[in-house]
Design an enzyme around this catalytic site. Structure first.
Site, PDB file in Angstrom:
ATOM      1  N   TYR A  62       0.832  -1.204   0.000  1.00 41.44           N
ATOM      2  CA  TYR A  62       0.000   0.000   0.000  1.00 41.44           C
ATOM      3  C   TYR A  62       0.866   1.253   0.000  1.00 41.44           C
ATOM      4  O   TYR A  62       1.569   1.521   0.959  1.00 41.44           O
ATOM      5  CB  TYR A  62      -0.924  -0.015   1.224  1.00 41.44           C
ATOM      6  N   LYS A  66      -2.193  -1.437  -3.587  1.00 43.77           N
ATOM      7  CA  LYS A  66      -3.151  -0.343  -3.394  1.00 43.77           C
ATOM      8  C   LYS A  66      -2.437   0.984  -3.639  1.00 43.77           C
ATOM      9  O   LYS A  66      -1.468   1.315  -2.960  1.00 43.77           O
ATOM     10  CB  LYS A  66      -3.729  -0.387  -1.982  1.00 43.77           C
TER      11      LYS A  66
END
Length: 309
Positions: free
Chosen positions: A142, A176
């Site tokens: 992420y 992400k």
């Protein structure tokens, strides 16, 4: 236990990054977390993230983080995919929390680069390589807003993501992206679509673009409160009705994001709207602030005007 490849295949459609709820005396509100988990299951959401950025993980103690992860995993009980946020400033701490998440039934983990710093790109690869060696779970890398300055070399050279995925030794299931950089997002969607699931994190409007380039999933915005709207948007895209999807973006997604961002406390706005809709809301922990009464009134009016309330 879900394998990293099984997790990659599960990462489709809207994904909710759950908020963390507190009692009036500032403890983790377990019944509220259970209720919210059940709400997302009932609404048809297939995947949630517990103890992530939206869940204020950086303001939680290790014990509290474990309680949040355990509560959501046990409540879901296999009825939806649960990804646990296990990012920590150091590799050893991240491994310990990741192992705990695996023990209590998480289906995967989401891990930002160490948010204080690391030894360049080689240090970043070592971080994910060492974690991968210590877990059976799939990992979602992420790039959050808080670490964007630490990964500027990757943003400027997206092909480095291939090296990062390779360092994960088959354990990196997803990526992400919260960069807001359409060029980077498009490039990684095309480059990684057969290797990991790439998801965007800036609303349906961001995903509307990436869907065309192979991105299979996206983080919800208004879906934290109104999941059905995000599911309707995704169904439109999957059926090829881009006009309908664009209509939802223009009439609901963008006005909602504008109203929330205008408060200066996006997560505080999400909690205020959850509460206004009869769902668990609670307060924000410092350094984040709550919406003022006037901001709450403005939010409710804005969301009423666009047919959400």
């Amino acid at each position: 236990m879900m394998t990293p490849e099984e997790l990659r295949k599960k990462l489709t459609g809207p994904i909710v990054a759950m908020t963390t709820h507190f009692t009036p005396d500032d403890k983790i509100d377990v019944p509220a977390m259970q209720r919210l988990t059940e709400f997302y299951i009932d609404q048809g959401i297939q995947t949630v993230i517990a103890d992530g950025s939206t869940g204020e993980f950086a303001s939680l103690s290790d014990e509290e983080r474990r309680l949040v992860i355990k509560t959501v995993c046990e409540t879901a009980n296999g009825r939806m995919t649960v990804i646990a946020g296990t990012a920590c400033p150091g590799t050893k701490l991240t491994i310990e929390l990741t192992n705990y998440a695996e023990e209590v039934g998480a289906d995967g983990v989401m891990i930002t680069p160490p948010y204080y710093g690391f030894s360049g790109f080689e240090g970043l690869k070592k971080h994910y390589r060492d974690i991968s060696s210590a877990t059976n779970l799939g990992i979602i890398v992420y790039f959050s807003g808080a670490v964007m300055h630490t990964v500027s070399n990757v943003l400027a050279k997206p092909e480095l993501m291939l090296e990062l995925v390779e360092a994960g030794q088959g354990h990196i299931s997803g990526f992400k992206d919260a960069s807001g950089n359409f060029h980077f997002y498009r490039t990684v969607c095309k480059m990684l679509k057969d290797k990991v699931a790439v998801m965007g994190s800036n609303g349906m409007n961001y995903y509307l673009y990436a869907h065309q380039f192979g991105g299979p999933c996206f983080l919800t915005g208004l879906g934290n409160i109104w999941p059905k709207v995000e599911l309707e948007f995704d169904a439109a895209l999957q059926s090829g009705d881009t006009a309908k999807a664009l209509e939802i973006v223009n009439e609901k997604d963008l006005p909602y994001l504008k109203a929330c961002v205008a408060t200066g406390t996006y997560n505080g706005a999400v909690k205020a709207l959850l509460e206004a809709n009869g769902l668990p809301g609670s307060h924000m922990r410092g350094p984040f602030v709550d919406c003022t009464p006037q901001q709450k009134a403005d939010l409710i009016k804005a969301c009423t005007d666009i047919g959400l309330m």
